[in-house]
Design a protein around this motif. Sequence first.
Motif, PDB file in Angstrom:
ATOM      1  N   GLN A 180     -48.903  17.386  15.490  1.00  0.00           N
ATOM      2  CA  GLN A 180     -49.069  16.695  16.377  1.00  0.00           C
ATOM      3  C   GLN A 180     -50.585  16.324  16.402  1.00  0.00           C
ATOM      4  OE1 GLN A 180     -46.746  16.381  20.215  1.00  0.00           O
ATOM      5  NE2 GLN A 180     -45.878  18.364  19.360  1.00  0.00           N
ATOM      6  N   ILE A 181     -51.650  17.236  16.528  1.00  0.00           N
ATOM      7  CA  ILE A 181     -52.802  16.883  16.696  1.00  0.00           C
ATOM      8  C   ILE A 181     -53.720  16.275  15.360  1.00  0.00           C
ATOM      9  CG2 ILE A 181     -55.030  18.137  17.086  1.00  0.00           C
ATOM     10  CD1 ILE A 181     -53.517  20.405  18.628  1.00  0.00           C
ATOM     11  N   LEU A 182     -53.043  16.695  14.143  1.00  0.00           N
ATOM     12  CA  LEU A 182     -53.492  16.138  13.015  1.00  0.00           C
ATOM     13  C   LEU A 182     -53.047  14.566  12.824  1.00  0.00           C
ATOM     14  CD1 LEU A 182     -52.625  18.759  10.374  1.00  0.00           C
ATOM     15  CD2 LEU A 182     -55.019  18.116  10.685  1.00  0.00           C
ATOM     16  N   GLN A 183     -52.138  14.005  13.415  1.00  0.00           N
ATOM     17  CA  GLN A 183     -51.762  12.813  13.691  1.00  0.00           C
ATOM     18  C   GLN A 183     -52.572  12.129  14.923  1.00  0.00           C
ATOM     19  OE1 GLN A 183     -47.215  11.991  12.623  1.00  0.00           O
ATOM     20  NE2 GLN A 183     -47.451  14.034  13.459  1.00  0.00           N
ATOM     21  N   ALA A 184     -52.826  13.015  15.854  1.00  0.00           N
ATOM     22  CA  ALA A 184     -53.684  12.229  16.922  1.00  0.00           C
ATOM     23  C   ALA A 184     -55.088  11.830  16.288  1.00  0.00           C
ATOM     24  CB  ALA A 184     -53.588  13.016  18.088  1.00  0.00           C
ATOM     25  N   TYR A 185     -55.506  13.016  15.291  1.00  0.00           N
ATOM     26  CA  TYR A 185     -56.735  12.571  14.696  1.00  0.00           C
ATOM     27  C   TYR A 185     -56.877  11.562  13.723  1.00  0.00           C
ATOM     28  CZ  TYR A 185     -59.598  15.683  17.527  1.00  0.00           C
ATOM     29  OH  TYR A 185     -60.388  16.393  18.487  1.00  0.00           O
ATOM     30  N   GLY A 186     -55.680  11.072  13.272  1.00  0.00           N
ATOM     31  CA  GLY A 186     -55.814   9.857  12.494  1.00  0.00           C
ATOM     32  C   GLY A 186     -55.267  10.097  11.023  1.00  0.00           C
ATOM     33  N   ILE A 187     -54.675  11.159  10.492  1.00  0.00           N
ATOM     34  CA  ILE A 187     -54.169  11.637   9.395  1.00  0.00           C
ATOM     35  C   ILE A 187     -52.788  10.819   9.194  1.00  0.00           C
ATOM     36  CG2 ILE A 187     -53.432  13.460   7.747  1.00  0.00           C
ATOM     37  CD1 ILE A 187     -55.601  15.185   8.363  1.00  0.00           C
ATOM     38  N   HIS A 188     -52.699  10.177   8.147  1.00  0.00           N
ATOM     39  CA  HIS A 188     -51.816   9.327   7.841  1.00  0.00           C
ATOM     40  C   HIS A 188     -50.265  10.012   7.457  1.00  0.00           C
ATOM     41  CE1 HIS A 188     -52.266   9.500   3.583  1.00  0.00           C
ATOM     42  NE2 HIS A 188     -51.350   9.056   3.225  1.00  0.00           N
ATOM     43  N   GLN A 189     -50.449  11.373   6.746  1.00  0.00           N
ATOM     44  CA  GLN A 189     -49.412  11.905   6.342  1.00  0.00           C
ATOM     45  C   GLN A 189     -49.360  13.577   6.654  1.00  0.00           C
ATOM     46  OE1 GLN A 189     -47.504  11.045   2.734  1.00  0.00           O
ATOM     47  NE2 GLN A 189     -46.724  13.176   2.576  1.00  0.00           N
ATOM     48  N   VAL A 190     -48.559  13.870   7.393  1.00  0.00           N
ATOM     49  CA  VAL A 190     -48.481  15.444   7.474  1.00  0.00           C
ATOM     50  C   VAL A 190     -46.985  16.010   6.950  1.00  0.00           C
ATOM     51  CG1 VAL A 190     -48.497  17.325   9.305  1.00  0.00           C
ATOM     52  CG2 VAL A 190     -50.081  14.987   9.795  1.00  0.00           C
ATOM     53  N   ASP A 191     -47.184  17.210   6.452  1.00  0.00           N
ATOM     54  CA  ASP A 191     -45.898  17.518   5.932  1.00  0.00           C
ATOM     55  C   ASP A 191     -46.225  19.227   6.665  1.00  0.00           C
ATOM     56  OD1 ASP A 191     -45.428  15.185   4.498  1.00  0.00           O
ATOM     57  OD2 ASP A 191     -45.800  16.336   2.424  1.00  0.00           O
ATOM     58  N   LEU A 192     -44.852  19.795   6.671  1.00  0.00           N
ATOM     59  CA  LEU A 192     -44.696  21.108   7.491  1.00  0.00           C
ATOM     60  C   LEU A 192     -43.863  22.015   6.305  1.00  0.00           C
ATOM     61  CD1 LEU A 192     -45.072  22.709   9.828  1.00  0.00           C
ATOM     62  CD2 LEU A 192     -42.909  21.725  10.625  1.00  0.00           C
ATOM     63  N   ALA A 193     -44.312  23.088   6.367  1.00  0.00           N
ATOM     64  CA  ALA A 193     -43.441  24.072   5.692  1.00  0.00           C
ATOM     65  C   ALA A 193     -43.238  25.156   6.870  1.00  0.00           C
ATOM     66  CB  ALA A 193     -44.426  24.651   4.370  1.00  0.00           C
ATOM     67  N   GLY A 194     -41.804  25.615   6.798  1.00  0.00           N
ATOM     68  CA  GLY A 194     -41.487  26.549   7.597  1.00  0.00           C
ATOM     69  C   GLY A 194     -40.289  27.629   7.084  1.00  0.00           C
ATOM     70  N   ILE A 195     -39.682  28.157   8.059  1.00  0.00           N
ATOM     71  CA  ILE A 195     -38.644  28.824   8.016  1.00  0.00           C
ATOM     72  C   ILE A 195     -37.284  28.767   8.875  1.00  0.00           C
ATOM     73  CG2 ILE A 195     -39.938  30.873   6.862  1.00  0.00           C
ATOM     74  CD1 ILE A 195     -39.569  32.520   9.585  1.00  0.00           C
ATOM     75  N   VAL A 196     -37.314  27.621   9.855  1.00  0.00           N
ATOM     76  CA  VAL A 196     -36.370  27.481  10.769  1.00  0.00           C
ATOM     77  C   VAL A 196     -35.977  25.973  10.452  1.00  0.00           C
ATOM     78  CG1 VAL A 196     -35.567  27.609  13.058  1.00  0.00           C
ATOM     79  CG2 VAL A 196     -37.297  29.445  12.294  1.00  0.00           C
ATOM     80  N   ASP A 197     -34.851  25.854  10.002  1.00  0.00           N
ATOM     81  CA  ASP A 197     -34.313  24.547   9.728  1.00  0.00           C
ATOM     82  C   ASP A 197     -34.320  23.549  11.015  1.00  0.00           C
ATOM     83  OD1 ASP A 197     -33.826  24.581   6.993  1.00  0.00           O
ATOM     84  OD2 ASP A 197     -31.528  25.291   7.303  1.00  0.00           O
ATOM     85  N   GLU A 198     -33.994  24.258  12.159  1.00  0.00           N
ATOM     86  CA  GLU A 198     -34.064  23.361  13.645  1.00  0.00           C
ATOM     87  C   GLU A 198     -35.370  22.886  13.729  1.00  0.00           C
ATOM     88  OE1 GLU A 198     -30.410  25.722  13.211  1.00  0.00           O
ATOM     89  OE2 GLU A 198     -32.429  26.196  12.977  1.00  0.00           O
ATOM     90  N   LYS A 199     -36.336  23.712  13.658  1.00  0.00           N
ATOM     91  CA  LYS A 199     -37.575  23.297  13.776  1.00  0.00           C
ATOM     92  C   LYS A 199     -38.140  22.334  13.049  1.00  0.00           C
ATOM     93  CE  LYS A 199     -39.586  27.452  16.175  1.00  0.00           C
ATOM     94  NZ  LYS A 199     -40.555  28.539  16.082  1.00  0.00           N
ATOM     95  N   LEU A 200     -37.789  22.489  11.524  1.00  0.00           N
ATOM     96  CA  LEU A 200     -38.402  21.297  10.723  1.00  0.00           C
ATOM     97  C   LEU A 200     -37.649  20.133  10.873  1.00  0.00           C
ATOM     98  CD1 LEU A 200     -38.038  23.947   7.619  1.00  0.00           C
ATOM     99  CD2 LEU A 200     -40.282  23.040   8.691  1.00  0.00           C
ATOM    100  N   ALA A 201     -36.373  20.059  11.266  1.00  0.00           N
ATOM    101  CA  ALA A 201     -35.554  18.773  11.514  1.00  0.00           C
ATOM    102  C   ALA A 201     -36.314  18.257  12.586  1.00  0.00           C
ATOM    103  CB  ALA A 201     -34.159  19.276  11.525  1.00  0.00           C
ATOM    104  N   MET A 202     -36.434  18.729  13.795  1.00  0.00           N
ATOM    105  CA  MET A 202     -37.286  18.157  15.029  1.00  0.00           C
ATOM    106  C   MET A 202     -38.545  17.692  14.645  1.00  0.00           C
ATOM    107  SD  MET A 202     -37.993  19.824  18.742  1.00  0.00           S
ATOM    108  CE  MET A 202     -39.576  20.694  18.367  1.00  0.00           C
ATOM    109  N   ASN A 203     -39.352  18.388  13.870  1.00  0.00           N
ATOM    110  CA  ASN A 203     -40.394  17.826  13.756  1.00  0.00           C
ATOM    111  C   ASN A 203     -40.591  16.551  12.882  1.00  0.00           C
ATOM    112  OD1 ASN A 203     -43.032  19.615  14.713  1.00  0.00           O
ATOM    113  ND2 ASN A 203     -41.489  20.987  14.551  1.00  0.00           N
ATOM    114  N   LYS A 204     -39.432  16.435  12.039  1.00  0.00           N
ATOM    115  CA  LYS A 204     -39.278  15.548  11.174  1.00  0.00           C
ATOM    116  C   LYS A 204     -38.794  14.042  11.854  1.00  0.00           C
ATOM    117  CE  LYS A 204     -37.798  14.160   6.303  1.00  0.00           C
ATOM    118  NZ  LYS A 204     -37.332  14.752   5.033  1.00  0.00           N
ATOM    119  N   GLU A 205     -37.808  14.498  12.802  1.00  0.00           N
ATOM    120  CA  GLU A 205     -37.205  13.261  13.736  1.00  0.00           C
ATOM    121  C   GLU A 205     -37.847  12.765  14.511  1.00  0.00           C
ATOM    122  OE1 GLU A 205     -33.788  15.265  14.638  1.00  0.00           O
ATOM    123  OE2 GLU A 205     -33.041  15.177  12.465  1.00  0.00           O
TER     124      GLU A 205
END
Length: 338
Positions: A180-205
């Motif tokens: 969220q902070i990277l986007q607030a600072y203006g970066i146009h695309q943020v990708d996320l790598a992790g290990i929990v499908d539910e968290k990854l899905a929430m951050n995408k949606e």
Amino acid sequence: MDALVLTGIKSLELQDIAQPEVKPNEVKIHTAFAGICGTDHALYAGLPGSAPAVPPIVLGHENSGVVAEVGSAVTNVKVGDRVSVDPNIYCGQCKYCRTGRPELCENLSAVGVTRDGGFEEYFTAPASVVYPIPDNVSLKSAAVVEPISCAVHGIKLLKVTPYQKALVIGDGFMGELFVQILQAYGIHQVDLAGIVDEKLAMNKEKFGVKNTFNTMKGDKIPEGEYDVIIEAVGLPQTQEAAVEASARGAQVLMFGVGGPDAKFEMNTYEIFQKQLTIQGSFINPNAFEDSLALLSSGKLDVESLMSHELDYNTVDDFVNGKLGVVSKAVVKVGGEEA
């Protein structure tokens, strides 16, 4: 008053102790909420945080509350103000403080680490580290201004600009904050790598992540693609993956806290040929005002990331891993009415 006291390694006791007295330059705070983070896990296990914690001590360096009393020399807050506390207290006299690098202070002390913190009904802090919170920010959200400020400090150490493509490695609370902070600072695309499908899905949606990678399920992080990489895990394999994901001219922020003896390998020619910047980040100097502004603006939604609200009796279960997967836990000490 009730206080959850760290009495030794992996030993927490609920005790009835006296309320602290207020010195002229201090503020007494009726605690509302106190967050628990990886540093508290380390202190509980006898490891150092930003500074060593010597039992008996009351932890809780992430906190919020309401001013109950102010010392005679205090002018920046008054009784009844809703506040959050920057735990880190700098000496102001060592070479690091005197050269604009207070986070490296040789005499660092901290609320909830070297002096009693938020796991008690009332605690004190120097007025210089007490910040009023905006009216539209809840006390529950304000309890995590400290971790937000640590992430903001990390971002401030980088040069970020909208064209960049960023990757966050780690879907724990700090990794999700960085999204969220990277986007607030203006970066146009943020990708996320992790290990929990539910968290990854929430951050995408919910939070605008474009691509997600579940590395536990064999998803490969693209190599050589990212201008900014935030490593928010602290393991050698994720640190190596952060460097491998870097494009030419990239900046890699090593934010995750590794083990004191941990090491990772990197290709020194790649650092030269790509002209990489590999940056460490420690605590949170001069970042509280920005963090409160981000919360007040609505650009950060932290309560969606809080999975557990605990009381004193369940803190021990949490630090012992008995509660299962926890995204972020806060202890309700006094609550919103504190």
